[in-house]
Write an enzyme that holds these catalytic residues in place. Sequence first.
Site, PDB file in Angstrom:
ATOM      1  N   ASN A  13       0.877  -1.175   0.000  1.00 15.53           N
ATOM      2  CA  ASN A  13       0.000   0.000   0.000  1.00 15.53           C
ATOM      3  C   ASN A  13       0.910   1.219   0.000  1.00 15.53           C
ATOM      4  O   ASN A  13       1.538   1.526   1.009  1.00 15.53           O
ATOM      5  CB  ASN A  13      -0.890  -0.019   1.256  1.00 15.53           C
ATOM      6  CG  ASN A  13      -1.718   1.255   1.384  1.00 15.53           C
ATOM      7  OD1 ASN A  13      -1.761   2.073   0.459  1.00 15.53           O
ATOM      8  ND2 ASN A  13      -2.356   1.431   2.522  1.00 15.53           N
ATOM      9  N   TRP A  14       0.982   1.883  -1.133  1.00 17.74           N
ATOM     10  CA  TRP A  14       1.897   3.021  -1.255  1.00 17.74           C
ATOM     11  C   TRP A  14       1.359   4.291  -0.587  1.00 17.74           C
ATOM     12  O   TRP A  14       2.064   5.271  -0.464  1.00 17.74           O
ATOM     13  CB  TRP A  14       2.170   3.309  -2.737  1.00 17.74           C
ATOM     14  CG  TRP A  14       3.132   2.362  -3.371  1.00 17.74           C
ATOM     15  CD1 TRP A  14       3.805   1.329  -2.759  1.00 17.74           C
ATOM     16  CD2 TRP A  14       3.550   2.363  -4.739  1.00 17.74           C
ATOM     17  NE1 TRP A  14       4.608   0.695  -3.661  1.00 17.74           N
ATOM     18  CE2 TRP A  14       4.476   1.309  -4.889  1.00 17.74           C
ATOM     19  CE3 TRP A  14       3.242   3.148  -5.854  1.00 17.74           C
ATOM     20  CZ2 TRP A  14       5.087   1.026  -6.115  1.00 17.74           C
ATOM     21  CZ3 TRP A  14       3.846   2.864  -7.075  1.00 17.74           C
ATOM     22  CH2 TRP A  14       4.756   1.816  -7.205  1.00 17.74           C
ATOM     23  N   LYS A  15       0.083   4.284  -0.214  1.00 12.93           N
ATOM     24  CA  LYS A  15      -0.552   5.478   0.380  1.00 12.93           C
ATOM     25  C   LYS A  15      -0.319   6.684  -0.539  1.00 12.93           C
ATOM     26  O   LYS A  15      -0.323   6.515  -1.759  1.00 12.93           O
ATOM     27  CB  LYS A  15      -0.021   5.679   1.801  1.00 12.93           C
ATOM     28  CG  LYS A  15      -0.158   4.382   2.633  1.00 12.93           C
ATOM     29  CD  LYS A  15       0.062   4.550   4.089  1.00 12.93           C
ATOM     30  CE  LYS A  15      -0.127   3.203   4.784  1.00 12.93           C
ATOM     31  NZ  LYS A  15      -0.019   3.252   6.226  1.00 12.93           N
ATOM     32  N   HIS A  98      -9.516   1.175   4.767  1.00 17.30           N
ATOM     33  CA  HIS A  98      -8.242   1.331   5.472  1.00 17.30           C
ATOM     34  C   HIS A  98      -8.452   2.236   6.687  1.00 17.30           C
ATOM     35  O   HIS A  98      -9.237   3.186   6.630  1.00 17.30           O
ATOM     36  CB  HIS A  98      -7.180   1.919   4.534  1.00 17.30           C
ATOM     37  CG  HIS A  98      -5.810   1.855   5.131  1.00 17.30           C
ATOM     38  ND1 HIS A  98      -5.377   2.759   6.074  1.00 17.30           N
ATOM     39  CD2 HIS A  98      -4.799   0.967   4.953  1.00 17.30           C
ATOM     40  CE1 HIS A  98      -4.139   2.425   6.441  1.00 17.30           C
ATOM     41  NE2 HIS A  98      -3.771   1.349   5.770  1.00 17.30           N
ATOM     42  N   GLU A 100      -6.800   4.572   7.883  1.00 19.12           N
ATOM     43  CA  GLU A 100      -6.571   6.010   7.641  1.00 19.12           C
ATOM     44  C   GLU A 100      -7.801   6.653   7.015  1.00 19.12           C
ATOM     45  O   GLU A 100      -8.100   7.817   7.250  1.00 19.12           O
ATOM     46  CB  GLU A 100      -5.317   6.190   6.767  1.00 19.12           C
ATOM     47  CG  GLU A 100      -4.053   5.915   7.575  1.00 19.12           C
ATOM     48  CD  GLU A 100      -2.874   5.408   6.770  1.00 19.12           C
ATOM     49  OE1 GLU A 100      -2.914   5.457   5.528  1.00 19.12           O
ATOM     50  OE2 GLU A 100      -1.903   4.935   7.401  1.00 19.12           O
ATOM     51  N   GLU A 170      -5.241  -5.031  10.357  1.00 18.52           N
ATOM     52  CA  GLU A 170      -4.195  -4.035  10.572  1.00 18.52           C
ATOM     53  C   GLU A 170      -4.498  -3.288  11.874  1.00 18.52           C
ATOM     54  O   GLU A 170      -5.293  -2.337  11.874  1.00 18.52           O
ATOM     55  CB  GLU A 170      -4.176  -3.020   9.422  1.00 18.52           C
ATOM     56  CG  GLU A 170      -3.853  -3.608   8.078  1.00 18.52           C
ATOM     57  CD  GLU A 170      -3.263  -2.571   7.134  1.00 18.52           C
ATOM     58  OE1 GLU A 170      -2.097  -2.720   6.782  1.00 18.52           O
ATOM     59  OE2 GLU A 170      -3.959  -1.603   6.784  1.00 18.52           O
ATOM     60  N   GLY A 176       2.551   2.309  10.771  1.00 19.46           N
ATOM     61  CA  GLY A 176       3.467   3.436  10.646  1.00 19.46           C
ATOM     62  C   GLY A 176       4.185   3.797  11.935  1.00 19.46           C
ATOM     63  O   GLY A 176       4.813   4.852  12.025  1.00 19.46           O
ATOM     64  N   SER A 216       3.548  -2.135  10.252  1.00 20.07           N
ATOM     65  CA  SER A 216       5.007  -2.129  10.482  1.00 20.07           C
ATOM     66  C   SER A 216       5.692  -3.433  10.091  1.00 20.07           C
ATOM     67  O   SER A 216       6.645  -3.854  10.745  1.00 20.07           O
ATOM     68  CB  SER A 216       5.317  -1.778  11.948  1.00 20.07           C
ATOM     69  OG  SER A 216       4.909  -0.453  12.223  1.00 20.07           O
ATOM     70  N   GLY A 237       3.027  -1.152   4.249  1.00 23.35           N
ATOM     71  CA  GLY A 237       3.016   0.274   3.930  1.00 23.35           C
ATOM     72  C   GLY A 237       4.429   0.770   3.669  1.00 23.35           C
ATOM     73  O   GLY A 237       4.987   0.592   2.591  1.00 23.35           O
ATOM     74  N   GLY A 238       5.035   1.368   4.691  1.00 24.29           N
ATOM     75  CA  GLY A 238       6.354   2.014   4.557  1.00 24.29           C
ATOM     76  C   GLY A 238       7.401   1.164   3.847  1.00 24.29           C
ATOM     77  O   GLY A 238       8.098   1.657   2.946  1.00 24.29           O
TER      78      GLY A 238
HETATM   79  P1  13P Z   1       3.115   0.414   7.663  1.00 20.42           P
HETATM   80  O1  13P Z   1       3.656  -0.861   7.083  1.00 20.42           O
HETATM   81  O2  13P Z   1       3.851   1.636   7.221  1.00 20.42           O
HETATM   82  O3  13P Z   1       2.975   0.315   9.156  1.00 20.42           O
HETATM   83  O4  13P Z   1       1.632   0.584   7.076  1.00 20.42           O
HETATM   84  C1  13P Z   1       0.758  -0.472   7.136  1.00 20.42           C
HETATM   85  C2  13P Z   1      -0.447  -0.137   6.353  1.00 20.42           C
HETATM   86  O5  13P Z   1      -1.216   0.749   6.713  1.00 20.42           O
HETATM   87  C3  13P Z   1      -0.704  -0.877   5.104  1.00 20.42           C
HETATM   88  O6  13P Z   1      -1.989  -0.665   4.634  1.00 20.42           O
END
Ligand code: 13P
Length: 253
Positions: A13-15, A98, A100, A170, A176, A216, A237-238
Amino acid sequence: MDKKQSVPIIAANWKMYKTLSETEQFITQIKPLIAKAKARVLVAVPFTSLKTAVDLAKDTNLIIGAQNMNDASEGAFTGEIAAKMLTDVGAKFVLIGHSERRQYFNESNAFINRKVKRALESNLQPLLCIGETLKERESGEMEDVLATQLSESLQDVETSSLKNVIIAYEPVWAIGTGISATADMAQQAHHFCREYLAQHWGAEVAGTMPLLYGGSVKPNTAAELLGQSDINGLLVGGASLDATSFAAIVNAG
Ligand code: 13P
């Protein structure tokens, strides 16, 4: 799900990251690194990168998808994107719900439920995200929160369509923050979801629905998480923004 026979799903997930040139660079760089991967590899890119990513991913094992969509089929909803626009550019899946989006854009389970149904009828595979906050976990509400998110987000979805849904657990406190759930904690939550799915939709649905862990995930934690009996994949994510680190996670699967 019989893990010996199932292929792990590793999703990125590149956000709100990556321009077109960064998208191009990533795909070019990762292609040779994952050419022999066993895993099914999904990448949820920003809307603006979709077409380029789909074109570049042709003849590779990368599957491109989006991070959000609207529940309506089309209409006067300025700034929104419809499911058929996503399939039209070649997206194969879409993240829905998600944390967020729930947190910053007030998405409710009812809205998420409408999006899941719209995605399914549009031949777009929904990757439904659920998870508790730290406060909810600390006050012993984790199971209630997960049960509510599952039952309300999947309400009235045809049982025959459920085989096309992927769930990602998640925990919000792990996203994050660099604080991953331990493999045991993740397994426990996944096991709860699996049992809940079995009770409400039957053993077949529970046995075939992939449950991914996100929060994470890093190259050095991927293998242990994937080794848990109820974890069928990862949502990253990251660590998915860098081709080398994402490839290392893909190859752990
Ligand atoms: P991180 O891997 O940066 O914690 O993000 C997870 C995420 O929200 C994937 O959708």
